[in-house]
Design a protein around this motif. Sequence first.
Motif, PDB file in Angstrom:
ATOM      1  N   GLU A 431      35.073  41.697  45.070  1.00  0.00           N
ATOM      2  CA  GLU A 431      35.843  41.971  46.315  1.00  0.00           C
ATOM      3  C   GLU A 431      36.329  40.467  46.638  1.00  0.00           C
ATOM      4  O   GLU A 431      35.361  39.785  46.734  1.00  0.00           O
ATOM      5  CB  GLU A 431      35.070  42.702  47.288  1.00  0.00           C
ATOM      6  CG  GLU A 431      36.118  43.302  48.391  1.00  0.00           C
ATOM      7  CD  GLU A 431      35.620  44.626  48.906  1.00  0.00           C
ATOM      8  OE1 GLU A 431      35.979  45.818  48.465  1.00  0.00           O
ATOM      9  OE2 GLU A 431      34.549  44.504  49.666  1.00  0.00           O
ATOM     10  N   TYR A 465      47.178  46.651  47.088  1.00  0.00           N
ATOM     11  CA  TYR A 465      46.172  46.430  47.996  1.00  0.00           C
ATOM     12  C   TYR A 465      46.928  46.593  49.417  1.00  0.00           C
ATOM     13  O   TYR A 465      48.052  46.260  49.678  1.00  0.00           O
ATOM     14  CB  TYR A 465      45.681  44.958  47.945  1.00  0.00           C
ATOM     15  CG  TYR A 465      46.571  43.853  47.518  1.00  0.00           C
ATOM     16  CD1 TYR A 465      46.673  43.550  46.162  1.00  0.00           C
ATOM     17  CD2 TYR A 465      47.245  43.142  48.336  1.00  0.00           C
ATOM     18  CE1 TYR A 465      47.566  42.633  45.976  1.00  0.00           C
ATOM     19  CE2 TYR A 465      48.022  42.159  48.136  1.00  0.00           C
ATOM     20  CZ  TYR A 465      48.130  41.683  46.631  1.00  0.00           C
ATOM     21  OH  TYR A 465      49.020  40.865  46.704  1.00  0.00           O
ATOM     22  N   LYS A 469      41.332  42.805  52.196  1.00  0.00           N
ATOM     23  CA  LYS A 469      40.437  42.962  51.056  1.00  0.00           C
ATOM     24  C   LYS A 469      41.099  43.125  50.004  1.00  0.00           C
ATOM     25  O   LYS A 469      41.972  44.261  49.883  1.00  0.00           O
ATOM     26  CB  LYS A 469      39.184  43.940  51.474  1.00  0.00           C
ATOM     27  CG  LYS A 469      38.591  43.521  52.595  1.00  0.00           C
ATOM     28  CD  LYS A 469      36.964  42.949  52.163  1.00  0.00           C
ATOM     29  CE  LYS A 469      36.235  42.393  53.495  1.00  0.00           C
ATOM     30  NZ  LYS A 469      35.736  43.610  54.089  1.00  0.00           N
ATOM     31  N   HIS A 471      40.315  44.409  45.634  1.00  0.00           N
ATOM     32  CA  HIS A 471      39.084  44.724  44.716  1.00  0.00           C
ATOM     33  C   HIS A 471      39.728  44.537  43.277  1.00  0.00           C
ATOM     34  O   HIS A 471      40.623  45.262  43.015  1.00  0.00           O
ATOM     35  CB  HIS A 471      38.950  46.222  45.029  1.00  0.00           C
ATOM     36  CG  HIS A 471      37.510  46.746  44.298  1.00  0.00           C
ATOM     37  ND1 HIS A 471      36.424  46.449  44.752  1.00  0.00           N
ATOM     38  CD2 HIS A 471      37.506  47.202  43.082  1.00  0.00           C
ATOM     39  CE1 HIS A 471      35.608  47.050  43.797  1.00  0.00           C
ATOM     40  NE2 HIS A 471      36.340  47.481  42.725  1.00  0.00           N
TER      41      HIS A 471
END
Length: 501
Positions: A431, A465, A469, A471
């Motif tokens: 992440e 996304y 954040k 991933h």
Amino acid sequence: MKLLQNVGVILLALIFSADLFSQEINSKPPHLCGTPPDRDERLIYYQQNLGNYRFLTDDTLFIPLKIHILGKNDGTGYVSRTLVEESFCNLNEVFLHTGIQFFIKGDFNYIDNTDWYSHDSFSAGERMILSNNVPDALNSYFVDNAAGACGYYNTFVDGVVVANFCLDGIDQIWTHEIGHQFTLPHTFYGWEATIYNPDEPTPEQIMLFGQWVEVEKMDGSNCREAADGFCDTAPDYLSYPWICTADNPLGIFLTDPLGNMERVDGSNIMSYAFGPCRNSFSEEQTQAMRMNILLDRPDIVDPSIKFGPVESEVTIIHPAENEIVQYDEAYLKWESVPNATYYQVQLTSLPFFSNLLVDEVVRDTFLQLPQLVLENQHMVRIKPLSEFQPCNNFSNRRAFIASELSNTDLFPGIDFQMKIVNPTSLNRGVEIELKGLEESDLDNVELRLSDINGRMISQLNSQQYSGNKVHFETGGLSAGIYLITLITESGGMISERVILQ
Ligand SMILES: [Zn+2]
């Protein structure tokens, strides 16, 4: 009965080849073909059905070709990849007028086996072919010694074998053997065991392996029954290699059984002329080869597979000409070239392409560059390629300068940070947190996960996304060092290393 016939042919072929090559002892192996002479039953059928409308289409047939490169047990002795690729492109050039084109199926298959690498007998070659042929493709093998010949085609196991020393850019041995693979006999079929003597009367028939073969006459009256059975290949009686030049395909005068004389023509691939004049198949040969593919080899034709020519020009997006780039975070990005499926990329810090920092083949249109030489000019060039066209010119070179830049230089106006949140998690994925970028800035950025050599593993675009954040899945990766790279719309880039354990 069929088996007995085959055994008979093999024995005769062995006797024939031993006789054929004994004259070359202690000299450079001859530019000869070791394919046992045969007028295949399938070919006789094709010749009786020439002109059948089903085979007269102009559609290009794209045929997969599997290439096997033999080496010694210790992994040495391979023929040069470039030479095979250049010969492959030559093969396609010669076949262009037939509407048959080849593409390379998968990677080259490197096989380390000294016995096969240099085999004196057809039986060893047969074991090699039996053990390695892949289905749904034509198979070609490159060896040091191809049973004493320049090349041969083994009809029982359906494999072409070529001796490396014959890949010299002049000889069409590979093309010739693939002609045999598609059932074509020599233009001088029948004379394989007889040396033509112009001082003696030419007989009506000659003996080949205990069978009489009609000698083809100049007036075409027996062209379908005699010799190779093609009416548009001129009579040819020369079963020994002879030299021809590009501007003169004609050799000595031949006198036929009726006393008519013509000069022998070496332009046909299935002749034994050696030199640049040997460069084409006849119309009837072309039809026979297409019938062989469409009637007897349907597995190797997939009409949905098409290839087009690949241009050599490449538009490099980044870096710009003479741009100053961060020496340890430089990357290359270019526009994909139509029909190209992979690219060769070369990078140097010298004024010429030598002592390369990068010489790599990539399927992407992006390459993370290794650490560059500080305050040095670098040059890069790209060669777009495909399985159909593994030869091309390099693009124009692009020059840029490696330097130490501050973050503000890289991202003017943006105080940007990329933070790895869980740097050691192989099974939970990685992440990352982006700081200093507005959510709207994310619309036009790319995020890439690459291995340490810059080979991309996965790519995220802005649709995937939200927030700050991001991933990356890492399932299936092995432990090691990876790079996460962010590229902004303006061409700025930042990379972070991540260690997965
Ligand atoms: Zn041949």
